[in-house]
Design a protein around this motif. Structure first.
Motif, short mmCIF file in Angstrom:
data_model
loop_
_atom_site.label_atom_id
_atom_site.label_comp_id
_atom_site.label_asym_id
_atom_site.label_seq_id
_atom_site.Cartn_x
_atom_site.Cartn_y
_atom_site.Cartn_z
N UNK A 376 0.82 -1.21 0.00
CA UNK A 376 0.00 0.00 0.00
C UNK A 376 0.85 1.26 0.00
N UNK A 377 2.07 1.15 0.50
CA UNK A 377 2.97 2.32 0.50
C UNK A 377 3.27 2.78 -0.93
N UNK A 378 3.31 1.83 -1.87
CA UNK A 378 3.57 2.17 -3.27
C UNK A 378 2.77 1.21 -4.16
N UNK A 379 1.45 1.35 -4.10
CA UNK A 379 0.58 0.44 -4.84
C UNK A 379 0.78 0.57 -6.35
N UNK A 380 0.94 1.78 -6.81
CA UNK A 380 1.15 1.98 -8.25
C UNK A 380 2.44 1.32 -8.71
N UNK A 381 3.50 1.47 -7.92
CA UNK A 381 4.77 0.85 -8.27
C UNK A 381 4.69 -0.67 -8.24
N UNK A 382 3.96 -1.19 -7.26
CA UNK A 382 3.77 -2.64 -7.16
C UNK A 382 3.05 -3.17 -8.40
#
Length: 419
Positions: A376-382
Motif C-alpha cells: 500500500x505504500x507504493x501500490x502503483x509501483x507494485x
C-alpha cells in the motif's frame, strides 16, 4: 499499521465449526479485528444454521448479488482501502467491479487451497492416471484460477507446496504471493498437561465435511479396504466418522458390528479429539493443508495419512504419526501407532513442534501486516511490476462487464414477464 476499512467478499458464509475454509476465514477476521480495522462482509450466499455470527464480533454484514450493478455505487460509497476475495470465484465475479469503482483499493485473494490443483488431481485419480504438473497446467480451471491470482495485488497461499508450484510453473513473482497457513495460538505447557494420556484415549476417528469430494473418497476407502485390516488386528477398536453435511450414502455405511460408526456433525471437536487416540486421514487427492490434521496436532492426537494429506504442512519437520500411500501401509501404521505408547508419544511431540514452529498467529500476522504495508505504500509501483496481471484485468473487465450487464438485463426482462 493504521486502521483500514476492509471489505471481505465471501464465497460462502463462514462455517468455522463445519469446514476448514470457515476456520480460515474466522482466523483472518479475528486478525483484522485485532489490528483495529473496520470490517464489512458481503456474500451472495445465505447464512446457514452453522454460519458464523459476524455481527456479534463487530463485523458489519451487507447483502450483495451477482450481476447487479447496484454493487457499483455501494462499493464506491464504502471506498474500502482493502478488498479481500474469498477464493478465486469471488474475484471473477466482483474483481472487475472493485477495480473499476475503487481502483486505489488493495485487492487480496485468499486462495484457501488451489481449487484447480484439487480438481486436476481428482480427474487423474478417477481416470486411474498418475497426476502430473502438466495436467494441472493444461486444465482450464487452472487458467482461470491463476489468472485471478495475477489480477490481484496479493494472493494468500496456505500450502508451501502450492507456493512452490505457482512460482516454478506459472512464474508468479515472489512479491505477489504470501505463504500464510492457519494462524494459531501456541500450544502451551499448561495445555499439554491437561491432555488425556495415551492410556486414557480410545479408538480412531475421521472428520471432514460431506461437501468435499476428497473426504467422501477417503471414507469409502476406509470402509472398504483400510478399516477391515485394522479391525482384524484390533477387534475391539472402533472408528468414528464425523462431519457436517454427510450424504445418505455415507450414513448407510454405519455398521456397529464392524466397529464402523457414522456419527455425523460433531459439536465439540476438541472434546472428541482429546478422547480419541489416532486420527485417520487416507486422502487420495486434494490440495491445500488439511484442517483435520492441523486440529489433530492442536489437540494432541497423532495421525496416519497419505502424502497428499501431509503435503505442504510440516515444512520438513517430522510428521506427527505416519505417512503411507497404500491401504496395507496405512492399516499397518495405524495399528502400530495405536498400540505403541512410545511411538504415539513421540508422534504427539512432533505435532506440537509443527504447530509451535510454523503456525504461530503472532508471527504470521506480522508477516501479513508487513506485506500489506509494503504494497500500500507504493501500490502503483507494485502494480507496474505486474504487466500480465494488468493485461488480464483489462480484458476481463471488458468481457465480464458486458456479459454481466447482459445477464442483468435479461433477468430484468424475465422478471417483467413474470409480472
Amino acid at each position: 499499521m493504521k486502521p483500514l476499512r476492509l471489505f471481505i467478499i465471501g464465497l460462502t458464509w463462514p462455517e468455522p465449526r463445519a469446514t476448514a475454509a470457515g476456520k480460515r476465514m474466522q482466523q483472518l477476521v479475528s486478525f483484522f479485528l485485532e489490528q483495529g480495522h473496520k470490517i464489512y462482509f458481503g456474500s451472495t450466499a445465505n447464512k446457514t444454521d452453522l454460519g458464523m455470527d459476524l455481527e456479534s464480533l463487530g463485523v458489519r454484514t451487507v447483502p450483495i448479488a451477482l450481476n447487479d450493478s447496484g454493487f457499483d455505487p455501494f462499493i464506491t460509497a464504502l471506498n474500502p482501502k482493502v478488498v479481500l476475495f474469498d477464493r478465486y470465484l469471488t474475484e471473477e465475479q466482483f474483481g472487475w467491479r472493485v477495480a473499476a469503482c475503487v481502483p486505489g483499493a488493495l485487492r487480496i485473494l485468499d486462495t484457501e487451497d488451489l481449487h484447480s490443483l484439487r480438481n486436476a488431481r481428482e480427474k487423474a485419480f478417477k481416470a486411474n492416471k498418475p497426476f502430473t504438473k502438466a495436467m494441472w497446467l493444461q486444465d482450464d480451471l487452472t487458467k482461470r484460477e491463476v489468472a485471478s491470482i495475477y489480477r490481484c495485488d496479493l494472493s494468500l497461499v496456505i500450502s508451501t507446496f502450492e507456493v512452490q508450484l505457482l512460482r516454478s510453473e506459472t512464474h508468479i513473482s515472489e512479491g505477489q504471493i504470501l505463504h500464510l497457513p492457519f494462524m494459531l495460538d501456541r500450544i502451551s505447557e499448561k495445555k499439554m498437561g491437561n491432555w488425556p494420556s495415551f492410556g486414557e484415549r480410545r479408538h480412531f476417528m475421521f472428520i471432514g465435511t460431506g461437501k468435499h469430494a476428497p473426504n467422501m473418497d477417503a471414507i469409502l476407502w476406509l470402509k472398504q479396504d483400510i478399516w477391515p485390516m485394522i479391525r482384524k488386528s484390533l477387534p475391539q477398536a472402533e472408528i468414528h466418522i464425523y462431519g457436517s453435511y454427510l450424504p445418505e450414502r455415507v450414513h448407510l455405511l454405519h455398521c456397529p458390528s464392524e466397529g464402523f460408526y457414522v456419527d455425523g456433525f460433531l459439536k465439540n471437536v476438541q472434546e472428541a479429539m482429546e478422547r480419541t487416540r489416532v486420527c485417520l486421514a487416507p486422502l487420495r487427492f486434494g490440495a491445500g493443508i488439511k484442517g483435520k490434521l492441523i486440529d489433530s496436532m492442536v489437540h494432541g492426537m497423532p495421525s496416519v495419512t497419505t502424502a497428499i494429506g501431509a503435503e505442504g504442512t510440516h515444512g520438513g519437520l517430522s510428521w506427527n504419526g505416519s505417512v503411507e500411500n497404500t491401504a496395507a501401509g496405512l492399516a499397518e501404521a495405524a495399528v502400530a501407532l495405536y498400540t505403541d505408547p512410545k511411538e504415539w508419544e513421540a508422534a504427539q511431540k512432533n505435532g506440537i513442534k509443527i504447530i509451535n514452529t510454523l503456525y504461530q498467529a503472532t508471527v504470521l500476522g506480522q508477516k501479513l501486516t508487513d506485506k500489506i504495508q509494503t504494497i500500500t505504500h507504493d501500490l502503483e509501483g507494485h502494480r507496474s511490476q505486474n504487466f500480465l496481471g494488468a493485461m488480464l484485468l483489462h480484458h476481463t473487465m471488458a468481457s465480464t462487464k458486458y456479459m454481466s450487464k447482459w445477464i442483468e438485463a435479461k433477468n430484468g426482462l424475465d422478471n417483467k414477464k413474470k409480472q
